[in-house]
Design an enzyme around this catalytic site. Structure first.
Site, mmCIF file in Angstrom:
data_model
loop_
_atom_site.group_PDB
_atom_site.id
_atom_site.type_symbol
_atom_site.label_atom_id
_atom_site.label_comp_id
_atom_site.label_asym_id
_atom_site.label_seq_id
_atom_site.Cartn_x
_atom_site.Cartn_y
_atom_site.Cartn_z
ATOM 1 N N CYS A 115 0.813 -1.230 0.000
ATOM 2 C CA CYS A 115 0.000 0.000 0.000
ATOM 3 C C CYS A 115 0.843 1.274 0.000
ATOM 4 O O CYS A 115 0.356 2.333 -0.375
ATOM 5 C CB CYS A 115 -0.955 0.004 1.187
ATOM 6 N N HIS A 252 -3.271 7.495 1.732
ATOM 7 C CA HIS A 252 -3.684 6.142 1.376
ATOM 8 C C HIS A 252 -5.062 5.901 1.975
ATOM 9 O O HIS A 252 -5.323 6.272 3.118
ATOM 10 C CB HIS A 252 -2.665 5.134 1.931
ATOM 11 N N ASN A 282 -9.967 0.317 -0.442
ATOM 12 C CA ASN A 282 -8.499 0.319 -0.382
ATOM 13 C C ASN A 282 -7.951 -0.302 -1.675
ATOM 14 O O ASN A 282 -8.105 -1.506 -1.885
ATOM 15 C CB ASN A 282 -8.062 -0.478 0.849
HETATM 16 O O1 UT7 Z 1 -3.753 -0.807 3.517
HETATM 17 C C1 UT7 Z 1 -2.898 -1.329 4.494
HETATM 18 C C2 UT7 Z 1 -3.279 -0.848 5.792
HETATM 19 N N1 UT7 Z 1 -4.498 -1.487 6.218
HETATM 20 C C3 UT7 Z 1 -5.179 -0.928 7.140
HETATM 21 O O2 UT7 Z 1 -4.800 0.123 7.561
HETATM 22 C C4 UT7 Z 1 -6.375 -1.638 7.743
HETATM 23 C C5 UT7 Z 1 -6.399 -1.323 9.203
HETATM 24 N N2 UT7 Z 1 -7.481 -1.920 9.923
HETATM 25 C C6 UT7 Z 1 -8.771 -1.562 9.802
HETATM 26 O O3 UT7 Z 1 -9.125 -0.772 8.959
HETATM 27 C C7 UT7 Z 1 -9.763 -2.109 10.792
HETATM 28 O O4 UT7 Z 1 -9.080 -2.740 11.858
HETATM 29 C C8 UT7 Z 1 -10.763 -3.125 10.170
HETATM 30 C C9 UT7 Z 1 -11.750 -2.371 9.276
HETATM 31 C C10 UT7 Z 1 -10.024 -4.170 9.386
HETATM 32 C C11 UT7 Z 1 -11.574 -3.806 11.266
HETATM 33 O O5 UT7 Z 1 -12.234 -2.845 12.075
HETATM 34 P P1 UT7 Z 1 -12.145 -2.945 13.652
HETATM 35 O O6 UT7 Z 1 -12.997 -1.895 14.190
HETATM 36 O O7 UT7 Z 1 -10.700 -2.945 14.029
HETATM 37 O O8 UT7 Z 1 -12.828 -4.344 13.927
HETATM 38 P P2 UT7 Z 1 -12.232 -5.624 14.643
HETATM 39 O O9 UT7 Z 1 -11.253 -6.308 13.784
HETATM 40 O O10 UT7 Z 1 -11.843 -5.245 16.031
HETATM 41 O O11 UT7 Z 1 -13.530 -6.514 14.724
HETATM 42 C C12 UT7 Z 1 -14.675 -6.123 15.496
HETATM 43 C C13 UT7 Z 1 -15.783 -7.125 15.261
HETATM 44 C C14 UT7 Z 1 -15.302 -8.579 15.377
HETATM 45 O O12 UT7 Z 1 -16.329 -9.331 15.986
HETATM 46 P P3 UT7 Z 1 -16.220 -9.753 17.538
HETATM 47 O O13 UT7 Z 1 -14.956 -10.545 17.649
HETATM 48 O O14 UT7 Z 1 -16.141 -8.440 18.291
HETATM 49 O O15 UT7 Z 1 -17.466 -10.526 17.766
HETATM 50 C C15 UT7 Z 1 -15.171 -9.017 13.941
HETATM 51 O O16 UT7 Z 1 -15.351 -10.401 13.768
HETATM 52 O O17 UT7 Z 1 -16.297 -6.975 13.935
HETATM 53 C C16 UT7 Z 1 -16.320 -8.253 13.298
HETATM 54 N N3 UT7 Z 1 -16.136 -8.075 11.866
HETATM 55 C C17 UT7 Z 1 -17.151 -7.862 11.024
HETATM 56 N N4 UT7 Z 1 -18.483 -7.792 11.224
HETATM 57 C C18 UT7 Z 1 -19.253 -7.569 10.169
HETATM 58 C C19 UT7 Z 1 -14.976 -8.042 11.173
HETATM 59 N N5 UT7 Z 1 -15.243 -7.831 9.866
HETATM 60 C C20 UT7 Z 1 -16.575 -7.725 9.759
HETATM 61 C C21 UT7 Z 1 -17.439 -7.503 8.677
HETATM 62 N N6 UT7 Z 1 -18.755 -7.430 8.918
HETATM 63 N N7 UT7 Z 1 -16.981 -7.336 7.419
#
Ligand code: UT7
Length: 325
Positions: A115, A252, A282
């Site tokens: 990225c 980005h 992204n």
């Molecule tokens: O380009 C390179 C750089 N990349 C990035 O910068 C990405 C950085 N990370 C992010 O943007 C975020 O961490 C994400 C968008 C990937 C995830 O968001 P988050 O607020 O950090 O969510 P999380 O991973 O803490 O997950 C929270 C909950 C989880 O459920 P439980 O364990 O709390 O029950 C996940 O399983 O959200 C759940 N979850 C979803 N739910 C519905 C994860 N993905 C999804 C989804 N739909 N697509």
């Protein structure tokens, strides 16, 4: 003291025609439009057609950028492509694009920093142009990340899209002051300790397969805000500028919350940040030049504006560039 500066004299982009909405993803995965918008800001992404490759996207963006610069492929002597999704393991996508542009002269190569790839490519081009080695460069970020995704994994597949962006850079004699037009400073970093947090679980030298993208999103998120704010501050300092001088942050586009968090750390209002993540998602190395081209074409960017380009990605890699338009 007079010196050469690399100036952006044209921008271009290309997005595949097919748009994939959050609603379509929600129909086949345990996710929802509300979750994706609230946690990422993404509403849709573009997906390359069967038979449409990274080189096709990159060539279209390059032609668009050449057109805006009023130049032809004959005027280019350097092509650098940032990509993590080459058409084939080799040759470099840059040489495929060189061929598709009808060029048999110049030098073309890829850089891989996922990225952050566009910032890496821009920095390399800046060094090669300001040394006097080359005069006019195409710097392209082009990706077909849809082909690296595990479409059963809701934690990653909702986040990415396909696209390409390009700039034409020209070495121009400048007074050598911070009031110069062009690239004023770039800074790059990497730290391989974090390879596992964002990687592809295959490759030609290990599994003999392409593999699929794997990410520990929460941890990447935490590093992203800290690293990006630090490199943005470092780059502005190198250009003798302060955050208040920045007219547009061209980031980005991984997650709207990352854009808000980094802007806040720099004390910049979010309305100075160019946001395309809602429409493009992204697109890895393509996201910064896609956002730049969007803001150039809608007239937001005016001559004299200070732009701060930034990105962070797998590796980890991260970097920023300060540019006077
Ligand atoms: O380009 C390179 C750089 N990349 C990035 O910068 C990405 C950085 N990370 C992010 O943007 C975020 O961490 C994400 C968008 C990937 C995830 O968001 P988050 O607020 O950090 O969510 P999380 O991973 O803490 O997950 C929270 C909950 C989880 O459920 P439980 O364990 O709390 O029950 C996940 O399983 O959200 C759940 N979850 C979803 N739910 C519905 C994860 N993905 C999804 C989804 N739909 N697509």
């Amino acid at each position: 003291m007079s010196r050469l500066r690399a100036c952006i004299i044209g921008t271009g982009s290309y997005l595949p025609a097919r748009v994939l909405s959050n609603a379509e993803l929600a129909a086949r995965l345990d996710t929802s439009d509300e979750w994706i918008i609230e946690r990422t800001g993404i509403r849709q992404r573009h997906i390359a057609a069967d038979g449409e490759f990274t080189s096709d996207l990159g060539t279209a963006a390059a032609l668009n950028a050449l057109d805006s610069a009023g130049l032809a492929p004959a005027d280019i002597d350097l092509i650098i492509v940032a990509t993590a999704t080459p058409d084939q393991t080799f040759p470099a996508v840059a040489t495929v694009i060189q061929h598709k542009l009808g060029m048999t002269h110049g030098v073309a190569f890829d850089v891989g920093a996922v990225c952050s790839g566009f910032l890496y490519a821009l920095s390399v081009a800046d060094a090669l142009l300001t040394s006097g080695a080359y005069r006019t460069a195409l710097v392209i970020g082009a990706e077909t990340f849809s082909r690296l995704l595990d479409w059963e994994d809701r934690t990653t597949c909702v986040l990415f899209g396909d696209g390409a962006g390009a700039v034409v850079l020209r070495a121009q004699a400048s007074p050598g002051l911070s009031s110069d037009t062009g690239i004023l400073a770039t800074r790059l970093h990497s730290d391989g300790r974090y390879n596992d947090l964002l990687h592809v679980d295959g490759g030609p030298g290990s599994t003999g397969t392409t593999g699929k993208l794997r990410m520990k999103g929460r941890e990447v998120f935490r590093h992203a805000v800290t690293n990006l704010a630090a490199v943005m501050t470092e780059t502005l300092g190198a250009a003798d500028l302060a955050p208040a001088d920045v007219r547009w942050v061209i980031p980005h586009q991984a997650n709207l919350r990352i854009l808000e968090g980094t802007a806040k750390k720099l004390g910049l209002p979010i309305d100075r940040v160019v946001v395309t993540v809602d429409r493009h998602a992204n697109t890895s190395a393509a996201s910064v030049p896609l956002a730049l081209d969007t803001a150039v074409r809608d007239g937001r960017i005016a001559p004299g504006d200070i732009l701060l380009l930034e990105a962070m990605g797998g590796g980890f890699t991260w970097g920023a560039a300060a540019v006077r338009w």
